[in-house]
Design a protein around this motif. Sequence first.
Motif, short mmCIF file in Angstrom:
data_model
loop_
_atom_site.label_atom_id
_atom_site.label_comp_id
_atom_site.label_asym_id
_atom_site.label_seq_id
_atom_site.Cartn_x
_atom_site.Cartn_y
_atom_site.Cartn_z
N PRO A 100 0.81 -1.23 -0.08
CA PRO A 100 0.06 0.16 -0.14
C PRO A 100 1.01 1.26 -0.04
O PRO A 100 0.66 2.34 -0.52
CB PRO A 100 -0.83 -0.08 1.16
N THR A 101 2.09 1.08 0.70
CA THR A 101 2.77 2.27 0.78
C THR A 101 3.53 2.46 -0.82
O THR A 101 3.74 3.90 -1.06
CB THR A 101 3.91 2.35 1.81
N LEU A 102 4.02 1.45 -1.53
CA LEU A 102 4.09 1.69 -2.89
C LEU A 102 3.31 2.42 -3.44
O LEU A 102 3.48 3.34 -4.23
CB LEU A 102 4.66 0.23 -3.11
N ALA A 107 1.56 7.22 -6.55
CA ALA A 107 0.44 7.88 -6.81
C ALA A 107 0.10 8.74 -6.01
O ALA A 107 0.21 10.08 -6.15
CB ALA A 107 -0.65 6.87 -7.14
N GLY A 108 -0.58 8.51 -4.78
CA GLY A 108 -0.88 9.19 -3.47
C GLY A 108 -1.51 10.59 -4.04
O GLY A 108 -2.56 10.55 -4.84
N ASN A 109 -1.07 11.58 -3.36
CA ASN A 109 -1.52 12.99 -3.56
C ASN A 109 -1.33 13.66 -5.05
O ASN A 109 -1.86 14.72 -5.03
CB ASN A 109 -0.87 13.84 -2.54
N LEU A 259 -5.01 -3.91 -2.56
CA LEU A 259 -3.82 -4.47 -2.72
C LEU A 259 -3.56 -5.40 -1.33
O LEU A 259 -3.02 -6.53 -1.44
CB LEU A 259 -2.68 -3.60 -2.52
N SER A 260 -3.76 -4.79 -0.12
CA SER A 260 -3.42 -5.48 1.11
C SER A 260 -4.35 -6.92 1.09
O SER A 260 -3.55 -8.02 1.64
CB SER A 260 -3.74 -4.87 2.40
N LEU A 299 1.25 -3.45 -9.82
CA LEU A 299 0.67 -3.37 -8.45
C LEU A 299 0.29 -4.81 -8.10
O LEU A 299 0.48 -5.50 -6.89
CB LEU A 299 0.00 -2.18 -8.13
N TYR A 300 -0.93 -5.26 -8.78
CA TYR A 300 -1.43 -6.51 -8.55
C TYR A 300 -0.58 -7.75 -8.69
O TYR A 300 -0.84 -8.75 -7.91
CB TYR A 300 -2.89 -6.49 -9.21
#
Length: 426
Positions: A100-102, A107-109, A259-260, A299-300
Amino acid sequence: MTEKVYVRAQYLVETPLDLEKVAGMMAGEQSSGTFVRVANETDELRERAAAGIVAVEEQESVPEPTLQSDYLLRKKVTGPYRRASVTIDYPVGNIGHNLPTLAATVAGNLYDLGEVTALKLVSIQVPQSYRALFPAPRLGVEGTRLALNVQDRPLFGTIIKPNVGMSSVQIASLVRELCEAGVDFVKDDEVCANPVHAPIAERVPAVMAQIRAHRERTGRDVMMAFNITDELDAMRRHAELVEREGGTCVMASLNWCGLSAMETLRHSTPLAIHGHRNGYGAFGRHPALGFGFDAYQALYRLTGIDHLHVHGIGGKFADAAGEVDEAARRCLQPLAHDGSRDDVVMPVFSSGQWAGTLKRTREAAGSTDFMFLAGGGILAHPLGPAAGVKSLRSAYDALCAGSDLTAFSAGRPELEAAIAMFGDIR
């Protein structure tokens, strides 16, 4: 000094501002910086933790913004709106073994920044040392083939139709018919997970009784992907039920589980995980917004899924043929550019597929390593599901022989009937 390891992300960015400055702002926002320098932001910390700009390559400008920004309106900044490909390296040390942090880092903000009027995360590249921190597919391409004892041809399958509404007994009866018809693979629809009329605690035993009976009678296995999409604890219980009943595969809606949950599910079950990407269009359909498929699949795939949907060519969805080509071939490449093929996943083609779309689909995959799911192409075949499956096998025989499909159908009633019904050969 230990060499720093990076995750590399590429973006399409649109802004009326200076491109180099915006790229620098993006790198700072997603690593050690903020809009002003703060007290503990030492030069040593920036050297260790700051993201680095690899490239800013300007593209065409557009006269109107893709999205409005109140930030730019307040500053009375207008177009033209410049577009660029921006590549940024993020230190792995900032992220650690944390999926999730990746995602929050690459991406994030960024999507909310006032300086940009459009942003798309196009791709994510991870080194093999980082990829190795995350689970690999349990079955992947080769394991799925071994489980079904199918080599040197595509895997032919279908989807339970009607999507919802049937009882567990009715679904089990349909699965028995499909097993007899000769399919390799069957899956639940994405909207059928744990409905009141066919609860998973009842549906799994009913369906698996038919698959086990077919296995014992013929020696041939059929893989059923049960849709176990749910909250995480329930998903693990559902997967355990499938395993106890002798099943080999479960399915989950990736975007709505997250993801988690998918990574934890991978650690919790030895079964193949069939990754359904329903809802991806909200993330990726716009050419200047959201996620590109390359970034999405990275990601997945780090969660350890075995199969991934790529839509179909000439089907009911909006994807251009070239987009489907790229998605399928990316699934069949190692995730890390310096990695091995042990982590390739099986691309799954579906949506409006039938015998006449098989040739173009094989071209898209560039090999026979794909699942070809024909819902109507099997279940709506005018001569019945067994004839639908046989029409796919005949179409593949025509490909191997290098023959025209219509000419090859002569004397093969199942293929003739498919062509007469569906008609639009791709």
